[in-house]
Every structure is written in C-alpha cells, then in structure tokens.
Design a protein around this motif. Structure first.
Motif, PDB file in Angstrom:
ATOM      1  N   HIS A 154       0.826  -1.208   0.000  1.00  0.00           N
ATOM      2  CA  HIS A 154       0.000   0.000   0.000  1.00  0.00           C
ATOM      3  C   HIS A 154       0.860   1.258   0.000  1.00  0.00           C
ATOM      4  N   CYS A 155       0.317   2.295  -0.586  1.00  0.00           N
ATOM      5  CA  CYS A 155       1.021   3.578  -0.600  1.00  0.00           C
ATOM      6  C   CYS A 155       1.077   4.120   0.830  1.00  0.00           C
ATOM      7  N   GLN A 156       2.261   4.572   1.190  1.00  0.00           N
ATOM      8  CA  GLN A 156       2.481   5.064   2.544  1.00  0.00           C
ATOM      9  C   GLN A 156       1.692   6.341   2.803  1.00  0.00           C
ATOM     10  N   ASN A 157       1.422   7.087   1.730  1.00  0.00           N
ATOM     11  CA  ASN A 157       0.759   8.373   1.878  1.00  0.00           C
ATOM     12  C   ASN A 157      -0.768   8.261   1.830  1.00  0.00           C
ATOM     13  N   CYS A 158      -1.310   7.622   0.761  1.00  0.00           N
ATOM     14  CA  CYS A 158      -2.772   7.605   0.589  1.00  0.00           C
ATOM     15  C   CYS A 158      -3.372   6.237   0.919  1.00  0.00           C
ATOM     16  N   ALA A 159      -2.522   5.254   1.237  1.00  0.00           N
ATOM     17  CA  ALA A 159      -2.956   3.920   1.664  1.00  0.00           C
ATOM     18  C   ALA A 159      -3.630   3.102   0.567  1.00  0.00           C
ATOM     19  N   LEU A 176       5.603   4.792  -2.152  1.00  0.00           N
ATOM     20  CA  LEU A 176       4.565   5.719  -2.578  1.00  0.00           C
ATOM     21  C   LEU A 176       3.992   5.277  -3.928  1.00  0.00           C
ATOM     22  N   CYS A 177       2.715   5.630  -4.157  1.00  0.00           N
ATOM     23  CA  CYS A 177       2.119   5.332  -5.453  1.00  0.00           C
ATOM     24  C   CYS A 177       2.510   6.416  -6.446  1.00  0.00           C
ATOM     25  N   ASP A 178       2.109   6.198  -7.695  1.00  0.00           N
ATOM     26  CA  ASP A 178       2.518   7.113  -8.759  1.00  0.00           C
ATOM     27  C   ASP A 178       1.995   8.532  -8.521  1.00  0.00           C
ATOM     28  N   SER A 179       0.776   8.663  -7.980  1.00  0.00           N
ATOM     29  CA  SER A 179       0.257  10.028  -7.788  1.00  0.00           C
ATOM     30  C   SER A 179       0.856  10.721  -6.571  1.00  0.00           C
ATOM     31  N   CYS A 180       1.233   9.960  -5.565  1.00  0.00           N
ATOM     32  CA  CYS A 180       1.790  10.589  -4.354  1.00  0.00           C
ATOM     33  C   CYS A 180       3.284  10.870  -4.451  1.00  0.00           C
ATOM     34  N   ARG A 181       3.914  10.353  -5.486  1.00  0.00           N
ATOM     35  CA  ARG A 181       5.375  10.469  -5.512  1.00  0.00           C
ATOM     36  C   ARG A 181       5.852  11.817  -6.053  1.00  0.00           C
TER      37      ARG A 181
HETATM   38 ZN   LIG Z   1      -0.507   7.319  -2.772  1.00  0.00          ZN
END
Ligand SMILES: [Zn+2]
Length: 248
Positions: A154-159, A176-181
């Motif tokens: 899971h993305c550390q930022n948006c889960a 992180l996912c692509d949008s949060c990076r």
């Molecule tokens: Zn994310």
C-alpha cells in the motif's frame, strides 16, 4: 562487583590507552554494550584472537553500577568469522553488519531473535560465498524486529493498493504510489520482486540459499532496505558506500 557470563558477537574494538581496547559487543544475555578490555593491545594478551571483529565468543563481564562502560574479565572464542574476511567483499559485508548493529540496536536490550539472526547471517556469509541474500535477509529481519519494515503493498501516503510498482526516495519510510510520488526524485521498485524476496526471507536463511536460486531483483530490494536503514539510523552508512564502490 558481580561477574556475569554471556555469549557475544564482537562488533569491533577501539584502541583506548596504550595497552587497552574498548570492545563493542552485541551480547546474548545483556544486549549491546561496550566494555574495556584491559591489556588487550599487548602482544601476549589473554584475549588472544577472541576479540577479532565478528568473533562469536563467551565473555565474562564485571558489571558496575552507575557506570556506562563495563569491564571485560575474559573472552574465549566459540566460533571464528575471521578467515572468511580475507575475501574483501565478505570483509565489507561483515563490517556492514557491525556498523548497522552499532547504529540500530539499542543498548542493553536483550533480543534473542536478533542474536540468532546475526549468527545465521555470519554463518551464511562464511559458508555460502554469497553476499546479497545474507545481507538482504539481515536488513529485512533487522527492520522487521525493530518495527520499521514498511507495508509493501500500500502507498504510505494515501494507503491505496500499489498497482505493481512503488516509489521511494531519500528519507522514505515506505513506498509511494505514482500520484503521491510528486516531488520525490526516487527509485521505482516492482512489487513482484519485493514479494519474491519477502517469501525467501520467511524461510531459514540456510535453506533459502541452498534450495533456491536468488530471485531476480535482489539488489533492488537490498537498495530499498538499505535506504530505510539509513533513514532510521539518521545517517549514511560508511560501509554501504564502500560496498557500492567495491561492486563497481
Ligand atoms: Zn498514494
């Protein structure tokens, strides 16, 4: 002054006075500590080869109340990891283990699982001739036992579920996912690769190495885990840079 017996791994020694050394030890029964080895720098010291880096030893320590530094009474060798360090790559790997231990293992906290991890990794370096998987296993379990192993799915930022790749950069504590990076000038890592490595790390190290080939991408995962260790140690590791230089 009570005398205590414990098994220990010698992380390294420092010169103290003309004839003495300080031994930095990760002990099985007393946790990580430093102890003065009086006379250890003399040619005919009673410690012999027992204080070589990464030796597995039995030590007797004088415990002094309210004193930070303890005193070593004697040390005897149980198992040597000295000869393997004639291979420079293995020597660096061994020094890496010692450096990470000094930065990450809390003082005076007994941790039996961590102690057994150290022994398994050292024995694997000694007998397998492999470096990457023993160190990967070391990094993985050290982070896990310290409670720092991140969620790989899971993305550390948006889960949100990571779709197949995760991103990380300097100072990251997870993926992180692509949008949060955005803004993270980082590295990409495949979830398939991390899953293969995590599966391997669930096995005893000796079996993982003897029964299977190293999964593709071990080096990528090691890079990520070493970044995590540097994040939590709050410093760059000298031996990591040396290993990267030696690998060319
Ligand atoms: Zn994310």
């Amino acid at each position: 002054m009570p005398l205590r017996e414990t098994e220990a791994i010698v992380l390294r020694t420092y010169r103290l006075a003309e004839a003495d050394k300080i031994a930095s030890l990760f002990t099985r029964q007393m946790g990580r500590l430093r102890a003065v080895a009086a006379g250890a720098r003399r040619t005919k010291s009673r410690y012999g080869a027992a204080l070589e880096p990464l030796s597995y030893v039995r030590v007797f320590i004088f415990e002094r109340e309210h004193r930070d530094l303890l005193r070593l009474n004697s040390a005897e060798l149980i198992e040597s990891f000295f000869d393997m360090q004639k291979d420079y790559r293995i020597q660096l790997a061994a020094q890496y283990i010692a450096e990470v231990a000094e930065r990450m293992v809390p003082e005076r906290e007994v941790n039996e699982r961590l102690f057994r991890l150290f022994l398994a990794v050292l024995r694997s370096l000694k007998h397998s001739g492999e470096i990457t998987r023993p160190l990967l296993y070391f990094d993985f379990w050290l982070l896990r036992l310290a409670g720092f192993l991140p969620d790989f799915e899971h993305c550390q930022n948006c889960a949100r579920n990571l779709p197949g790749d995760g991103y990380y950069g300097p100072g990251s504590e997870g993926l992180l996912c692509d949008s949060c990076r955005t803004g993270v000038t980082g590295q990409r890592i495949s979830l398939q690769v991390t899953a293969a490595v995590r599966a391997g790390c669930q096995k005893p190290l000796e079996r993982w190495i003897s029964e299977e080939k190293a999964p593709a991408g071990c080096r990528e995962v090691r890079h990520f885990l070493e970044d995590l260790i540097e994040t939590h140690a709050e410093r760059k590791l000298v031996t990591r840079a040396m290993m990267e230089e030696a690998a060319g």
